[in-house]
Design a protein around this motif. Sequence first.
Motif, PDB file in Angstrom:
ATOM      1  N   VAL A 180       0.783  -0.921   0.223  1.00 46.59           N
ATOM      2  CA  VAL A 180      -0.298  -0.316   0.079  1.00 46.59           C
ATOM      3  C   VAL A 180       0.629   1.065   0.413  1.00 46.59           C
ATOM      4  CG1 VAL A 180      -2.351  -0.997   0.682  1.00 46.59           C
ATOM      5  CG2 VAL A 180      -0.762  -0.003   2.377  1.00 46.59           C
ATOM      6  N   PHE A 181       2.110   1.010   0.537  1.00 45.45           N
ATOM      7  CA  PHE A 181       2.671   2.064   0.852  1.00 45.45           C
ATOM      8  C   PHE A 181       3.449   2.700  -0.960  1.00 45.45           C
ATOM      9  CE2 PHE A 181       7.441   4.103   0.653  1.00 45.45           C
ATOM     10  CZ  PHE A 181       6.883   5.330   0.729  1.00 45.45           C
ATOM     11  N   LEU A 182       4.202   2.054  -1.764  1.00 43.69           N
ATOM     12  CA  LEU A 182       3.912   1.627  -2.958  1.00 43.69           C
ATOM     13  C   LEU A 182       3.148   1.809  -3.907  1.00 43.69           C
ATOM     14  CD1 LEU A 182       6.384  -1.528  -3.543  1.00 43.69           C
ATOM     15  CD2 LEU A 182       7.473   0.370  -3.592  1.00 43.69           C
ATOM     16  N   MET A 183       1.743   1.842  -3.441  1.00 46.08           N
ATOM     17  CA  MET A 183       0.753   1.825  -4.151  1.00 46.08           C
ATOM     18  C   MET A 183       0.198   4.096  -3.876  1.00 46.08           C
ATOM     19  SD  MET A 183      -0.291  -0.270  -6.242  1.00 46.08           S
ATOM     20  CE  MET A 183       1.123  -0.744  -7.018  1.00 46.08           C
ATOM     21  N   ALA A 184       0.463   4.316  -2.562  1.00 49.12           N
ATOM     22  CA  ALA A 184       0.562   5.623  -2.381  1.00 49.12           C
ATOM     23  C   ALA A 184       1.521   6.574  -2.774  1.00 49.12           C
ATOM     24  CB  ALA A 184       0.229   5.877  -1.249  1.00 49.12           C
ATOM     25  N   ILE A 185       2.336   5.825  -3.265  1.00 50.15           N
ATOM     26  CA  ILE A 185       3.575   6.316  -3.926  1.00 50.15           C
ATOM     27  C   ILE A 185       2.941   7.405  -5.559  1.00 50.15           C
ATOM     28  CG2 ILE A 185       5.913   6.989  -4.646  1.00 50.15           C
ATOM     29  CD1 ILE A 185       6.333   6.102  -1.826  1.00 50.15           C
ATOM     30  N   VAL A 186       2.480   6.160  -6.428  1.00 56.95           N
ATOM     31  CA  VAL A 186       1.601   6.153  -7.526  1.00 56.95           C
ATOM     32  C   VAL A 186       0.414   6.843  -7.243  1.00 56.95           C
ATOM     33  CG1 VAL A 186       1.243   4.876  -9.175  1.00 56.95           C
ATOM     34  CG2 VAL A 186       2.763   3.615  -8.185  1.00 56.95           C
ATOM     35  N   ALA A 187      -0.065   6.684  -6.379  1.00 55.62           N
ATOM     36  CA  ALA A 187      -1.662   7.697  -6.196  1.00 55.62           C
ATOM     37  C   ALA A 187      -1.534   9.314  -6.296  1.00 55.62           C
ATOM     38  CB  ALA A 187      -2.450   7.061  -5.225  1.00 55.62           C
ATOM     39  N   ILE A 188      -0.370   9.391  -5.305  1.00 53.48           N
ATOM     40  CA  ILE A 188       0.376  10.912  -4.996  1.00 53.48           C
ATOM     41  C   ILE A 188       0.124  11.658  -6.438  1.00 53.48           C
ATOM     42  CG2 ILE A 188       1.293  12.270  -4.221  1.00 53.48           C
ATOM     43  CD1 ILE A 188       0.600  10.319  -1.664  1.00 53.48           C
ATOM     44  N   TYR A 189       1.174  10.439  -6.845  1.00 53.72           N
ATOM     45  CA  TYR A 189       2.021  11.531  -8.526  1.00 53.72           C
ATOM     46  C   TYR A 189       1.195  11.453  -9.659  1.00 53.72           C
ATOM     47  CZ  TYR A 189       4.426  11.212 -13.124  1.00 53.72           C
ATOM     48  OH  TYR A 189       5.258  11.660 -13.752  1.00 53.72           O
ATOM     49  N   TYR A 190       0.449  10.324  -9.555  1.00 50.07           N
ATOM     50  CA  TYR A 190      -1.191  11.025 -10.727  1.00 50.07           C
ATOM     51  C   TYR A 190      -1.880  11.369  -9.746  1.00 50.07           C
ATOM     52  CZ  TYR A 190      -4.941   9.199 -13.484  1.00 50.07           C
ATOM     53  OH  TYR A 190      -5.804   9.385 -14.285  1.00 50.07           O
ATOM     54  N   PHE A 191      -2.260  12.140  -8.540  1.00 49.03           N
ATOM     55  CA  PHE A 191      -3.037  12.836  -8.553  1.00 49.03           C
ATOM     56  C   PHE A 191      -2.179  14.737  -8.824  1.00 49.03           C
ATOM     57  CE2 PHE A 191      -4.245  10.470  -4.818  1.00 49.03           C
ATOM     58  CZ  PHE A 191      -5.502   9.902  -4.986  1.00 49.03           C
ATOM     59  N   LYS A 192      -0.459  14.257  -8.579  1.00 44.91           N
ATOM     60  CA  LYS A 192      -0.209  15.112  -9.137  1.00 44.91           C
ATOM     61  C   LYS A 192      -0.270  16.051 -10.799  1.00 44.91           C
ATOM     62  CE  LYS A 192       2.857  16.205  -5.347  1.00 44.91           C
ATOM     63  NZ  LYS A 192       3.893  16.001  -4.291  1.00 44.91           N
ATOM     64  N   LYS A 193      -0.446  15.072 -11.243  1.00 48.85           N
ATOM     65  CA  LYS A 193       0.276  14.870 -12.643  1.00 48.85           C
ATOM     66  C   LYS A 193      -1.339  14.882 -13.136  1.00 48.85           C
ATOM     67  CE  LYS A 193       0.981  11.448 -16.975  1.00 48.85           C
ATOM     68  NZ  LYS A 193       1.318  10.346 -16.747  1.00 48.85           N
ATOM     69  N   GLU A 194      -2.607  14.915 -12.563  1.00 43.89           N
ATOM     70  CA  GLU A 194      -3.845  15.367 -13.890  1.00 43.89           C
ATOM     71  C   GLU A 194      -3.924  16.507 -12.223  1.00 43.89           C
ATOM     72  OE1 GLU A 194      -6.427  13.618 -15.031  1.00 43.89           O
ATOM     73  OE2 GLU A 194      -4.400  12.767 -15.419  1.00 43.89           O
ATOM     74  N   GLY A 195      -3.626  17.877 -11.985  1.00 43.05           N
ATOM     75  CA  GLY A 195      -3.426  18.665 -11.462  1.00 43.05           C
ATOM     76  C   GLY A 195      -4.604  18.881 -10.278  1.00 43.05           C
ATOM     77  N   TRP A 196      -4.572  17.826  -9.664  1.00 44.55           N
ATOM     78  CA  TRP A 196      -5.025  18.381  -8.269  1.00 44.55           C
ATOM     79  C   TRP A 196      -4.888  18.206  -7.518  1.00 44.55           C
ATOM     80  CZ3 TRP A 196      -7.228  12.385 -10.006  1.00 44.55           C
ATOM     81  CH2 TRP A 196      -8.336  12.341 -10.835  1.00 44.55           C
ATOM     82  N   LEU A 197      -3.764  18.264  -6.820  1.00 47.23           N
ATOM     83  CA  LEU A 197      -2.807  18.641  -5.878  1.00 47.23           C
ATOM     84  C   LEU A 197      -2.632  19.887  -6.362  1.00 47.23           C
ATOM     85  CD1 LEU A 197      -1.313  15.276  -4.782  1.00 47.23           C
ATOM     86  CD2 LEU A 197      -3.293  16.329  -3.458  1.00 47.23           C
ATOM     87  N   ILE A 198      -3.242  20.855  -5.605  1.00 50.19           N
ATOM     88  CA  ILE A 198      -2.187  22.372  -5.881  1.00 50.19           C
ATOM     89  C   ILE A 198      -2.065  22.827  -4.249  1.00 50.19           C
ATOM     90  CG2 ILE A 198      -3.232  25.008  -6.275  1.00 50.19           C
ATOM     91  CD1 ILE A 198      -6.087  24.024  -6.887  1.00 50.19           C
TER      92      ILE A 198
END
Length: 419
Positions: A180-198
Amino acid sequence: MKLLKSFSIYSITSLLTASIPFLVLPVLTHYLSPYDYGQLSLFNTYVLILVPLISLGSNGLVGLEFFKNKKLAFSKLFSSVARFIFLNFICILLLTFFLKDNLESFLELPSKWILVIPFVALLTIIVEQYSSQLINQKKAFLYGGVSVSRVVIEVSLTLLFIIGIGMNWEGRIFSWITTVFLMAIVAIYYFKKEGWLIKNSFDIKLVKKALIYGLPLVPHILGKFVINQSDAIFIAKMVSIEDVGIYRIGYQFGFVIAIFSGIFLNIYSPYLYERLAKINYKKKIEIVRISYIFIFALIALTLLVTFSTNTIFKYLIDEKYSSGAQYVFWISSSYLFWGGYLIFSGYIFHLKKTMILAYLSVLNVALNLILNYLLISKYGVIGAAYATTISFFVVFILCAFISNKLYPMPWLYFFKKIN
């Protein structure tokens, strides 16, 4: 139909993720004692209960608003809710730290693992949000790739830690945390890439809006986890941790019905809300037909799981867990009723009358806790399975009645057609 096509795509990948416990079950039952498996079950129980307490239902509005808001507005909401969840996690982590000594005897877990529980719960929230957004964006192949990767990593690490290194139940926890730690890193990267984390975006008004929507759902969400998990706590306290391990093996097979229901709900909810937004009689009939297909599929799956239990236990499960087979029918039946509840609760969600679901959840939890104590005292461990079945049945009936009063649907349309 598009719904059935989507269901077939996502069901395969979701089943892969859900299959993790079953893929490692022969290994766990062979290498772990019932006591070890009981400890593992308790750890899992507390993580699942803590998830809604950290999010407080605030991420529920994120999924709903994805289809309504423009990208910037959605990103502000997403960022604000994400930061709120992290702040709440810090508060719960500090509280856990100060109370760890008292919690150790109450939760029947070593204090070092009690401190890990909030971290695993937070990572679980992040990964679940990632999966939900991939479904909302209809990115089936990416969703499938992530799901398959998670299965491969988690199963491989479980085998490495338990068989290769010779660890006990803690090896299974290490594999879960790492994955889940590895998957969470991927998720956060994806959120940033989509522009959802401002950066520096925290709008208290948006958080308040999310909490107004989500807080009434906390009893609803927490109620489901309490019902799913409280029996393990009662058995640990009233019988033994070894019996928790045996009970949980049987529970795992009955829980297949809940897994199938969850997969269906992920696809059905957007489908339902989209049609209810511009409803007509033809769409109502279509919704009812899909609901009946789902219910009949659940009944068929319940019968299949029940009648194949003895064979599965004979060839896949270690003999020391064989008595767990007696619980499968009751747990399967419980989640058959839960599946029916999910069908009817969708209309209450649509009407935004979430307080009704909160009341039903409080009733469900109270009824289940009381029945657990009474029935385990009288019948032993199987009393926990009885308690789950009865409480789910009662709440299913009440939800169906209330839902049909608030939003009547042509459930008996085929009789009118015959006449």
